[in-house]
Scaffold this active site. Structure first.
Site, PDB file in Angstrom:
ATOM      1  N   ASP A   1      20.320   9.062   6.927  1.00 30.53           N
ATOM      2  CA  ASP A   1      20.591   8.032   5.923  1.00 30.53           C
ATOM      3  C   ASP A   1      21.137   8.458   4.582  1.00 30.53           C
ATOM      4  O   ASP A   1      20.724   9.447   4.131  1.00 30.53           O
ATOM      5  CB  ASP A   1      19.112   7.455   5.536  1.00 30.53           C
ATOM      6  CG  ASP A   1      18.873   6.560   4.665  1.00 30.53           C
ATOM      7  OD1 ASP A   1      20.009   6.050   3.971  1.00 30.53           O
ATOM      8  OD2 ASP A   1      17.833   5.709   4.584  1.00 30.53           O
TER       9      ASP A   1
ATOM     10  N   SER B   1      13.877   0.700   1.733  1.00 26.60           N
ATOM     11  CA  SER B   1      14.529   1.218   0.485  1.00 26.60           C
ATOM     12  C   SER B   1      13.945   0.897  -0.728  1.00 26.60           C
ATOM     13  O   SER B   1      12.810   1.802  -0.899  1.00 26.60           O
ATOM     14  CB  SER B   1      15.984   0.461   0.777  1.00 26.60           C
ATOM     15  OG  SER B   1      17.001   1.390   0.049  1.00 26.60           O
TER      16      SER B   1
ATOM     17  N   HIS C   1      20.408   4.285   7.520  1.00 30.81           N
ATOM     18  CA  HIS C   1      19.433   3.668   6.597  1.00 30.81           C
ATOM     19  C   HIS C   1      18.887   2.302   7.188  1.00 30.81           C
ATOM     20  O   HIS C   1      18.025   1.700   7.046  1.00 30.81           O
ATOM     21  CB  HIS C   1      20.231   3.241   5.270  1.00 30.81           C
ATOM     22  CG  HIS C   1      19.402   2.722   4.133  1.00 30.81           C
ATOM     23  ND1 HIS C   1      18.641   3.310   3.614  1.00 30.81           N
ATOM     24  CD2 HIS C   1      19.603   1.383   3.557  1.00 30.81           C
ATOM     25  CE1 HIS C   1      17.835   2.787   2.611  1.00 30.81           C
ATOM     26  NE2 HIS C   1      18.411   1.542   2.507  1.00 30.81           N
TER      27      HIS C   1
END
Length: 714
Positions: free
Chosen positions: A651, A566, A686
Site C-alpha cells: 500500500d 483509509s 490499498h
C-alpha cells in the site's frame, strides 16, 4: 484422572505408595497444564525498540518505529506471525466464511456485459465470463464481428494482483495503450498492443503513475513519472518505437505539495495538464494536433482556488471555487483574459460536476444532501431538470465519450436499486433504462426498507444517516448494526447498491451509513468543517450517530460493529480511543492511524500533498491538534472492543507499518480479553485483493469476524 482418584479412595495404601501416587498425580497435572498452554493461541508480542522524537519541546517515544524497515526479516517475521495468529483465531469461522463467500458470489451474474459506449467509430464494452476474475475488453464496428481488444485474465495468470489504470485507443483506432499495476504499489507499466493482430509491441514504459494520453499523430504518448515519494511530478513525451530513455521531459513540478494530472477534453481537441494541491489547481492545455507545441496556461495557480476546465466552441468553461465556496461555472473566450459567470454561486447548492457535448451541457448538483442533474441547451439557452422517482438515491454521469451524442448517459442506484444505466434523450426529454445490474439468488427489493434519519450533534448540526434493513424486523428492536463511516477529502459516499451487504442484512442487521462532516454531503462547507483544525468534528459526528442509534434502540453497544477504510480507518481508530464502550466490534481497514509520524516524513508517498487536508505538524498549532486525536499516540490502558485490522503490504497510500505499529501498541496496553487481530495481504495494496472473487473472500473474512463476535454463527 477423576476416575483414577476415585479408585484409590477405598484402598489402604502404604506411605511409599501414597507418596508415589501423589507424585504421579502431580506429574500428570503438570502435563495437562503444559499441553493446555501449548494449545493456547498466544498473540505475537512485538519487540520494543524505543526511538525518541523531539518536536516543539515534546519528546515522543515510538517503540515500534523499526517496523518502517520494509522487507527486513524482523518486519516480515512479525507480519507473518500476526497473519498466522489471525488465521488460527479465525479457523473456527472457516465454514461461516465459506457460507458468506458462496452467498455473495451467488448474487453475481458472472457472465455479463456492460452497456456499449461510442468512441470514434466503434462501440466499446466489457464483459465477464463464468469463473474468470477479470474483465474482457471488447469493441464492435457496426454489424461486424466483436473484437477482443484486451483480456485481463491473460495477464492475471502470472500475477496475484492486477489492476488496470488507463485504457487508451489511438486516434486512428489501430493501437491500444494500457497501464497495469501488478503489486498494489500503484507503480504502473505501459503496454502497447496492435489491436487487429493482437501483437504486443516491444515498447514499454516503466514505473509510471498510470495516466497516459495520445496526441493526434498516433505516435506520441504523454505520461507522468513519480518522484522518490511517489508524487506524480513530471510530464514526459514518448514516441512509439523508441526506448523510454530517449523520452523528452515536458514539465517538472518542484513544489512538493503539488502533483500532476493528465486528461483530454471530451471533444478531443486539447490535452489538459492539471497541477494540483489539495486546495489549489493550475491548468495548462496543449493542442493534440501539435504534440511538440507549448502548453498554454488557462487557469492560473492561485492559493486556495480549485479549477476544472472544459472546452466548447470558442470558450473555455471553468468550474471554480474562487469567491464561491460551493463552486460556480465561469467561461472566457479563447485568447482573452476576462471571465464571465455562466452558473452563479449558490449558498445552498453545491456544484459538483460538469460534462459537455456539442449542443448541450449537464451539471451535477447537490442540495441538502440530494443529488440532481440539470441540462442546458446552447441553441435555445434553456435549462431542464431531471426528476427522480425515489427519495433516496445516488446518481453520476456515466461513460459517454461521443461529443455529438444525442443523449446524456447517467448511472443511478440506491441501497435497494441495483446499479442502473439510463440514457436521457436531449430531444424528446425522455429517459430510457439501458441496463440494470442483475442480482441473482432471489433478491427482491420489496423485502427491504431504506430510509434517512437525522441525529442532532452537540453543536446543533443535523447529521444524516442512511439505513437499510429487512421489512420483517422492528427498527427500534435492539438489532445488530453495521455502521460505516469515512468523512475526509470532501468524499461523499452516497447510498449505492451493494449485493454483499445483504449477507448481513438478511441476518437481521441494520446497515447504517453516516454522512459526517469531512464529506460534502451538505455542501462544500460540510467538508471544510471536518478538516484541518476542525478534524475532530468528523469523530464527534460519528460518535453522535452511534449514540443516536443506541438511544433509539435501533441497536445497542453490545450489537454495534463499525467499519472505515483509509482515512475512514483513522476515524475508527480515533473513536475507539474516545468511546470504546460504544462498540462491540471495530474494523479499521488500511487505517491512517500514525498521523504525527507520517505527516512529519515527507519521504512517504502523499505526505507533503496532504498538508492542506490535515495540517503540517512542523507547525506547532497543527502538531498540538493532531496530537490530541492521532490514534497511535492516544492509545490508553483500558478496555477496547473486538478489533480486526486490515492492511496491504504494498500500500503506497497508508504504509503497512501504520496498522502494524498501531496493533502492536494497542495489544501492549489494552486491558481486555477481546480479540485484536491484524491481517496483512502481502501481495496487495490499498484496495484489497484485485480479482472479483478474491475480493469477496476478503469481505467474507471480516463479515465472519463481525458475526462471530456478535454471537451470530450461521
Amino acid at each position: 484422572m477423576l476416575r483414577f482418584i476415585t479408585s484409590i479412595k477405598g484402598m489402604k495404601l502404604h506411605r511409599t505408595e501414597i507418596i508415589l501416587t501423589i507424585i504421579f498425580i502431580f506429574i500428570l497435572t503438570i502435563g495437562i497444564i503444559m499441553e493446555f498452554k501449548k494449545n493456547q493461541l498466544l498473540p505475537p508480542l512485538a519487540n520494543k525498540i524505543p526511538k525518541k522524537i523531539s518536536i516543539h519541546g515534546d519528546q515522543l517515544v515510538d517503540n515500534y518505529f523499526w517496523m518502517n524497515e520494509r522487507d527486513t526479516q524482523p518486519v516480515l517475521d512479525y507480519l507473518h506471525s500476526e497473519n498466522d495468529y489471525t488465521y488460527a483465531k479465525m479457523k473456527h469461522t472457516e465454514h461461516l466464511q465459506n457460507t458468506l463467500y458462496k452467498e455473495m458470489r451467488s448474487r453475481i451474474k458472472e457472465d455479463d456485459t456492460t452497456v456499449p459506449y461510442k468512441f470514434g467509430n466503434y462501440e466499446y464494452f466489457t464483459k465477464t465470463e463464468n469463473g474468470k476474475q477479470y474483465d474482457i475488453y471488447c469493441r464492435q464496428l457496426a454489424s461486424e464481428d466483436i473484437e477482443i481488444t484486451l483480456d485481463l485474465n491473460d495477464f492475471a495468470e502470472d500475477h496475484d494482483y492486477l489492476v488496470m489504470n488507463a485504457y487508451k485507443v489511438s486516434p486512428n483506432e489501430k493501437m491500444l495503450a494500457f497501464t497495469l499495476d501488478t503489486s498494489g504499489s500503484e507503480l504502473h507499466k505501459m503496454i502497447v498492443k496492435e489491436i487487429q493482430s493482437g501483437q504486443i509491441l516491444d515498447d514499454y514504459l516503466l514505473n509510471i503513475d498510470g495516466s497516459i494520453e495520445w496526441a493526434n499523430d498516433n505516435k506520441t504518448i504523454f505520461y507522468i513519472r513519480l518522484d522518490a515519494a511517489r508524487r506524480p511530478y513530471q510530464l514526459w513525451r514518448h514516441t512509439i518505437g523508441e526506448s523510454q530513455d530517449k523520452d523528452i521531459l515536458v514539465y517538472q513540478e518542484d513544489d512538493e505539495k503539488y502533483y500532476l494530472g493528465l486528461h483530454r477534453t471530451k471533444n478531443g481537441k486539447y490535452l489538459k495538464m492539471s497541477l494540483e494541491s489539495n486546495i489549489t489547481t493550475e491548468i495548462r492545455i496543449l493542442d493534440r494536433n501539435n504534440p511538440l507545441g507549448n502548453w498554454m496556461i488557462v487557469a492560473d495557480r492561485e492559493d486556495g482556488v480549485e479549477n476544472s476546465i472544459y472546452h466548447h466552441g470558442d470558450y473555455f468553461y471553468i468550474l471554480t471555487n474562487k469567491d464561491a465556496v460551493n463552486f460556480k461555472l465561469i467561461r472566457k473566450k479563447i485568447g482573452q483574459i476576462d471571465f464571465e459567470d455562466f452558473i452563479d454561486h449558490s449558498e445552498n447548492i453545491y456544484l459538483k460536476n460538469v460534462t459537455m457535448f456539442k449542443d448541450h451541457l449537464a451539471v451535477l448538483e447537490r442540495e441538502n444532501g440530494q443529488l440532481q442533474i440539470r441540462i442546458y441547451e446552447f441553441l435555445t439557452d434553456q435549462w431542464d431538470t431531471l426528476t427522480m422517482d425515489d427519495e433516496i438515491y445516488s446518481i453520476e454521469f456515466d461513460a459517454n465519450y461521443d461529443w455529438n451524442s444525442p443523449f446524456l448517459r447517467f448511472s443511478y442506484g440506491s441501497f435497494l436499486t441495483p446499479y442502473s444505466v439510463y440514457d436521457y434523450d436531449f430531444r424528446t426529454k425522455r429517459r430510457v433504462l439501458r441496463k440494470q445490474e442483475e442480482v441473482l439468488a432471489g433478491y427482491d427489493p420489496n423485502n427491504y426498507i431504506s430510509e434517512r434519519i437525522w441525529a442532532n450533534s452537540d453543536d446543533g448540526k443535523q447529521i444524516a444517516i442512511t439505513i437499510l434493513y429487512k421489512k420483517d424486523i422492528q427498527l427500534e428492536g435492539n438489532n445488530p448494526c453495521f455502521l460505516w463511516g469515512y468523512g475526509s477529502y470532501g468524499a461523499t459516499y452516497d447510498p449505492w447498491f451493494s449485493s454483499n451487504i445483504f449477507s448481513l442484512v438478511d441476518r437481521g442487521f441494520v446497515y447504517a451509513r453516516a454522512h459526517i462532516r469531512g464529506s460534502s454531503f451538505l455542501g462544500r462547507q460540510w467538508y471544510e468543517d471536518g478538516k484541518m483544525l476542525n478534524k475532530k468534528n468528523t469523530f464527534k459526528d460519528f460518535i453522535t450517530v452511534a449514540e443516536y442509534l443506541i438511544e433509539k434502540n435501533i441497536t445497542s453497544s453490545k450489537k454495534l460493529a463499525i467499519y472505515g477504510g483509509s482515512a475512514g480507518g483513522l476515524l475508527i481508530g480515533a473513536v475507539v480511543n474516545t468511546a470504546p464502550d460504544l462498540f462491540q466490534v471495530a474494523i479499521p481497514s488500511v487505517p491512517f492511524v500514525d498521523v504525527i509520524n507520517t505527516m512529519l516524513d515527507t519521504s512517504i508517498p502523499l505526505t507533503a500533498t496532504e498538508f492542506d487536508e490535515w495540517g503540517n505538524p512542523a507547525q506547532k498549532e497543527y502538531y498540538d491538534y493532531m496530537l490530541s486525536y492521532s490514534p497511535y499516540e492516544n492509545i490508553e490502558s483500558k478496555e477496547y472492543p473486538h478489533i480486526l485490522v486490515l492492511a496491504g503490504y504494498n500500500d503506497p497510500r497508508v504504509q503497512y507499518w501504520e496498522p502494524a505499529k498501531w496493533t502492536a501498541k494497542l495489544r501492549s496496553l489494552k486491558t481486555d480479553d477481546n480479540d485484536l487481530l491484524l491481517k496483512t495481504i502481502m501481495d496487495a495494496g490499498h484496495f484489497s485483493s484485485s480479482g472479483r472473487f478474491d475480493y469477496l473472500k476478503d469481505v467474507a473474512f471480516y463479515y465472519a469476524f463481525i458475526l462471530d463476535k456478535l454471537g451470530i454463527r450461521s
